[in-house]
Design a protein around this motif. Structure first.
Motif, mmCIF file in Angstrom:
data_model
loop_
_atom_site.group_PDB
_atom_site.id
_atom_site.type_symbol
_atom_site.label_atom_id
_atom_site.label_comp_id
_atom_site.label_asym_id
_atom_site.label_seq_id
_atom_site.Cartn_x
_atom_site.Cartn_y
_atom_site.Cartn_z
ATOM 1 N N GLU A 1 5.273 7.924 -21.983
ATOM 2 C CA GLU A 1 3.923 7.379 -21.985
ATOM 3 C C GLU A 1 2.936 8.477 -22.332
ATOM 4 O O GLU A 1 3.002 9.571 -21.785
ATOM 5 N N THR A 2 2.044 8.196 -23.242
ATOM 6 C CA THR A 2 1.010 9.197 -23.496
ATOM 7 C C THR A 2 -0.228 8.800 -22.717
ATOM 8 O O THR A 2 -0.685 7.670 -22.797
ATOM 9 N N ASN B 1 -17.520 2.719 -17.639
ATOM 10 C CA ASN B 1 -16.355 2.234 -18.385
ATOM 11 C C ASN B 1 -15.247 3.264 -18.422
ATOM 12 O O ASN B 1 -14.073 2.931 -18.295
ATOM 13 N N ILE B 2 -15.642 4.523 -18.611
ATOM 14 C CA ILE B 2 -14.648 5.595 -18.675
ATOM 15 C C ILE B 2 -13.952 5.735 -17.331
ATOM 16 O O ILE B 2 -12.719 5.849 -17.259
ATOM 17 N N GLU C 1 -5.608 3.540 -15.906
ATOM 18 C CA GLU C 1 -4.518 4.369 -16.402
ATOM 19 C C GLU C 1 -3.769 5.024 -15.256
ATOM 20 O O GLU C 1 -2.542 5.119 -15.267
ATOM 21 N N ALA C 2 -4.518 5.482 -14.258
ATOM 22 C CA ALA C 2 -3.901 6.110 -13.089
ATOM 23 C C ALA C 2 -3.015 5.094 -12.360
ATOM 24 O O ALA C 2 -1.886 5.400 -11.956
ATOM 25 N N ASN C 3 -3.542 3.868 -12.225
ATOM 26 C CA ASN C 3 -2.769 2.813 -11.554
ATOM 27 C C ASN C 3 -1.499 2.491 -12.328
ATOM 28 O O ASN C 3 -0.446 2.245 -11.752
ATOM 29 N N ASP C 4 -1.623 2.486 -13.642
ATOM 30 C CA ASP C 4 -0.499 2.173 -14.522
ATOM 31 C C ASP C 4 0.628 3.200 -14.329
ATOM 32 O O ASP C 4 1.797 2.848 -14.191
ATOM 33 N N ILE C 5 0.260 4.481 -14.284
ATOM 34 C CA ILE C 5 1.237 5.556 -14.104
ATOM 35 C C ILE C 5 1.896 5.427 -12.735
ATOM 36 O O ILE C 5 3.116 5.570 -12.588
ATOM 37 N N TYR C 6 1.069 5.153 -11.764
ATOM 38 C CA TYR C 6 1.560 5.021 -10.381
ATOM 39 C C TYR C 6 2.628 3.928 -10.287
ATOM 40 O O TYR C 6 3.695 4.130 -9.693
ATOM 41 N N SER C 7 2.309 2.756 -10.897
ATOM 42 C CA SER C 7 3.292 1.660 -10.814
ATOM 43 C C SER C 7 4.577 1.997 -11.566
ATOM 44 O O SER C 7 5.676 1.612 -11.158
ATOM 45 N N GLN C 8 4.478 2.759 -12.657
ATOM 46 C CA GLN C 8 5.669 3.178 -13.394
ATOM 47 C C GLN C 8 6.528 4.099 -12.542
ATOM 48 O O GLN C 8 7.754 3.990 -12.512
#
Lengths: 136, 183
Positions: B8-9, B162-163, B170-177
């Motif tokens: 993941e980038t 927005n940022i 993005e942080a949540n996405d990494i965490y769930s991965q």
């Protein structure tokens, strides 16, 4: 602003005064100095153009547009009115009208200059506890 | 864990808020009148803006690096948040300056406000059609400047929010991965 200034300066001058503060206590005088330097240059240019006798109304109108602009920015209402008249005569191609009105422009400009010099002198001299009294 | 991370980038946007410094808008003011330059500069400083004043459209383009001579000054270095320009200027008019800015890929997003002493409706329409943010009648009022400043700060706040939201996602996405990979 005392009674002697009434009619000569409009609300724009008061807007300028509102922008003054302890850090920039001479802002209005600085603007006035720039104005008179700039307008002297324009008066000179118009004088020369009129003296030449060839009435390039576009050019004259151009000079006067600048003159009117800065007069508006400092709140010089009488000068502004005369500038507007001059531009009208330019638009009509009326040389006589231009010459006549320009004398009025110069007259109002000179009067304003004297009044503002006096005004700033008083402002400088007025301490917090005293009011300068000058005989007219 | 390393395996999962490498596939993941992280794509956190590099578009940080374009404010010159925290809460400070940088305004480029353009006017050929020395009196008006002094006036607009004061209005902007009183409104807590950083100000750069130039006396012609040509100089404005030079400053922005759009004059063809020097294109190496990047937008990021300059961080102009607003351009305020007089309409009637000798040489290049404010309208022509507006067009050049809107044609530029680097600067077309910067709001441009036109100032004029003449209330000419076709002129106003033309400027707005060309993408001017606003058209102000001279003499410009402090209230006008404050209104512009407030709406720009609000827009920047929106970008910032927005940022932050994107980073959260993005942080949540990494965490769930990471959780799925049972790290």
């Amino acid at each position: 602003m005392g009674k002697c200034m009434q009619g000569y300066l409009d609300e724009q001058f008061m807007e300028l005064e509102e922008l003054q503060d302890d850090v920039n206590p001479n802002f209005v005088e600085e603007v006035a100095t720039l104005y008179f330097k700039d307008s002297a240059r324009l008066i000179n240019s118009i004088d020369q153009a009129l003296e030449r006798g060839s009435f390039d109304f576009n050019r004259l109108d151009n000079y006067m547009h600048q003159f009117k602009g800065s007069s508006t920015s400092i709140g010089a209402s009488k000068v502004k009115t005369e500038c507007t008249m001059f531009r009208e005569y330019c638009r009509m191609g009326n040389a006589e009208g231009c010459l006549r009105t320009f004398q009025q422009v110069k007259k109002e400009h000179a009067t304003l200059r004297k009044k503002l010099e006096h005004y700033f002198q008083l402002a400088r001299q007025a301490g917090p506890k005293e009011t300068a009294r000058r005989s007219k | 864990m390393a395996e999962v991370m490498r596939s993941e980038t992280l794509n956190i946007s590099n578009n940080t808020s374009s404010l010159a410094s925290p809460e400070l808008l940088h305004v480029l003011a353009v006017d050929d009148s020395i009196v008006d330059r002094k006036f607009i500069e004061r209005l902007l400083r009183v409104s807590s803006c950083k100000v750069t004043v130039v006396d012609s459209a040509t100089r404005a383009l030079q400053y922005l690096g759009l004059d063809g001579d020097n294109n190496s000054v990047g937008f990021d270095d300059l961080k102009i948040n607003l351009i305020m320009t007089d309409y009637s200027m000798p040489g290049m008019t404010g309208y022509e300056l507006l067009k050049k800015i809107k044609e530029s890929s680097a600067f077309r997003e910067i709001p441009v406000v036109i100032m004029s002493s003449e209330n000419i409706l076709p002129r106003i329409d033309r400027c707005l059609e060309e993408g001017a943010e606003d058209f102000l009648l001279k003499p410009v009022k402090l209230a006008d400047v404050k209104r512009l400043r407030d709406s720009l700060l609000k827009a920047e706040e929106g970008v910032f929010k927005n940022i932050m939201h994107k980073r959260e996602l993005e942080a949540n996405d990494i965490y769930s991965q990471l959780k799925r990979a049972k790290i």
